[in-house]
Design an enzyme around this catalytic site. Sequence first.
Site, PDB file in Angstrom:
ATOM      1  N   HIS A 104     -28.895  -9.824 -51.078  1.00  0.00           N
ATOM      2  CA  HIS A 104     -29.714  -9.200 -50.416  1.00  0.00           C
ATOM      3  C   HIS A 104     -30.204 -10.575 -49.142  1.00  0.00           C
ATOM      4  O   HIS A 104     -31.634 -10.443 -49.214  1.00  0.00           O
ATOM      5  CB  HIS A 104     -30.319  -8.662 -50.669  1.00  0.00           C
ATOM      6  CG  HIS A 104     -30.083  -7.239 -51.563  1.00  0.00           C
ATOM      7  ND1 HIS A 104     -30.838  -5.931 -51.807  1.00  0.00           N
ATOM      8  CD2 HIS A 104     -28.695  -7.212 -52.085  1.00  0.00           C
ATOM      9  CE1 HIS A 104     -30.426  -5.567 -52.296  1.00  0.00           C
ATOM     10  NE2 HIS A 104     -28.065  -5.759 -52.082  1.00  0.00           N
ATOM     11  N   TYR A 109     -39.333   1.008 -41.398  1.00  0.00           N
ATOM     12  CA  TYR A 109     -37.873   1.973 -41.479  1.00  0.00           C
ATOM     13  C   TYR A 109     -37.649   2.374 -43.111  1.00  0.00           C
ATOM     14  O   TYR A 109     -36.887   2.239 -43.636  1.00  0.00           O
ATOM     15  CB  TYR A 109     -36.194   1.165 -40.960  1.00  0.00           C
ATOM     16  CG  TYR A 109     -35.844   0.331 -39.697  1.00  0.00           C
ATOM     17  CD1 TYR A 109     -35.902   1.952 -38.725  1.00  0.00           C
ATOM     18  CD2 TYR A 109     -36.913  -0.147 -39.199  1.00  0.00           C
ATOM     19  CE1 TYR A 109     -35.510   1.714 -37.466  1.00  0.00           C
ATOM     20  CE2 TYR A 109     -37.253  -0.571 -37.766  1.00  0.00           C
ATOM     21  CZ  TYR A 109     -36.435   0.954 -36.944  1.00  0.00           C
ATOM     22  OH  TYR A 109     -36.701   0.766 -35.274  1.00  0.00           O
TER      23      TYR A 109
END
Length: 362
Positions: free
Chosen positions: A148, A250
């Site tokens: 990631h 988000y």
Amino acid sequence: MKHAIFAAVLALVPAGSALAQDIPSSAGTLLVSPVVRGLDTPWSFDFLPDGTILITERGGDLLAVRDGRAQRLSGLPEIYTRGQGGLLDVIVPRDFATSREIFLTYSKRQQGGAGTAVLKARLSQDGSRLEQAETIFEMAPGSSGGRHFGSRIVEAPDGHLFVTIGERGDRPSAQDLARHNGSVIRITRDGAVPRDNPFVGQDGAQPEIWSYGHRNPQGLGFDGRGRLWAVEHGAQGGDEVNRIEKGANYGWPVISYGEHYSGARIGEGTSKPGMEQPVFYWDPSNAPSDIVFLEGGRWDGDALVGSLKFNYIARLSGTPMREVEQLESEATLRVRDVDQGPDGAIWFLSEVNGTLYRGSRP
């Protein structure tokens, strides 16, 4: 040995090669031609004004393809090449003809692990090496693990740089403004913090952060109206397309349309006040890579997104945005990067095939 056989393995291929895998589409057959073969885990590409193509390989090589020849460029820093880390994105800014600058993202070894970093360098006049290479940004305070990294970079209309950073597998960190994990950052071309960034002056916040609450955004691009969009990997389900707004949260890992790989619920559900909703999401996950908004032709204004899991290029269109078509052939195995070339054609990288392809303009 790999370098010794480089010239024989990495090759330019004629447009009429039998290796072409045309793609059926609603606009007719897209004629696809392999341009460069023999790539080792390619991650990104971009074009110089003279037609040279720069290609990154995750293992740490930057290639320049010009005049029928491919060359490895020297001058790169040490690159952490474990897991999903390595040499990742490359962009050629609009003023390259006068500045000769390029920007790359890569995973940089840090105390206790590695993190996403941005490199600024000048391409030598003979195009063989990077000069004045400088790491202008690296995520803080650093993270362990090999996943990631995010790592797309784009140049904004005003010349600032936006860069995506994954949460590095540390889910709660995406909600911690004291860390760059799980964010989209905004910096100047020298790595400085623009004064109008949303968290400048906020105690304990990293001032480069533009938006946060992201999991692993590996796609980033501007549409024709100058709006910034990101594409990010969910867990099991819930891969998202988000329109990136200044200072917005988000939601990861508080809200998601996916679930943990164990089947457990993620966070508090799919929505929460103060957290943004995706414009579009995939369930099941298609493992999206980069995003490009097309200009001109029958698909003007539509977005293309590569799929690493299901081996196609998604075409997104409409309001609300939805996936209207899947462009698929043997050429689209694990599409890692997709872009519209200076010639208006669709260009994309297949990680499995180790090939950069050019598809005709629809």
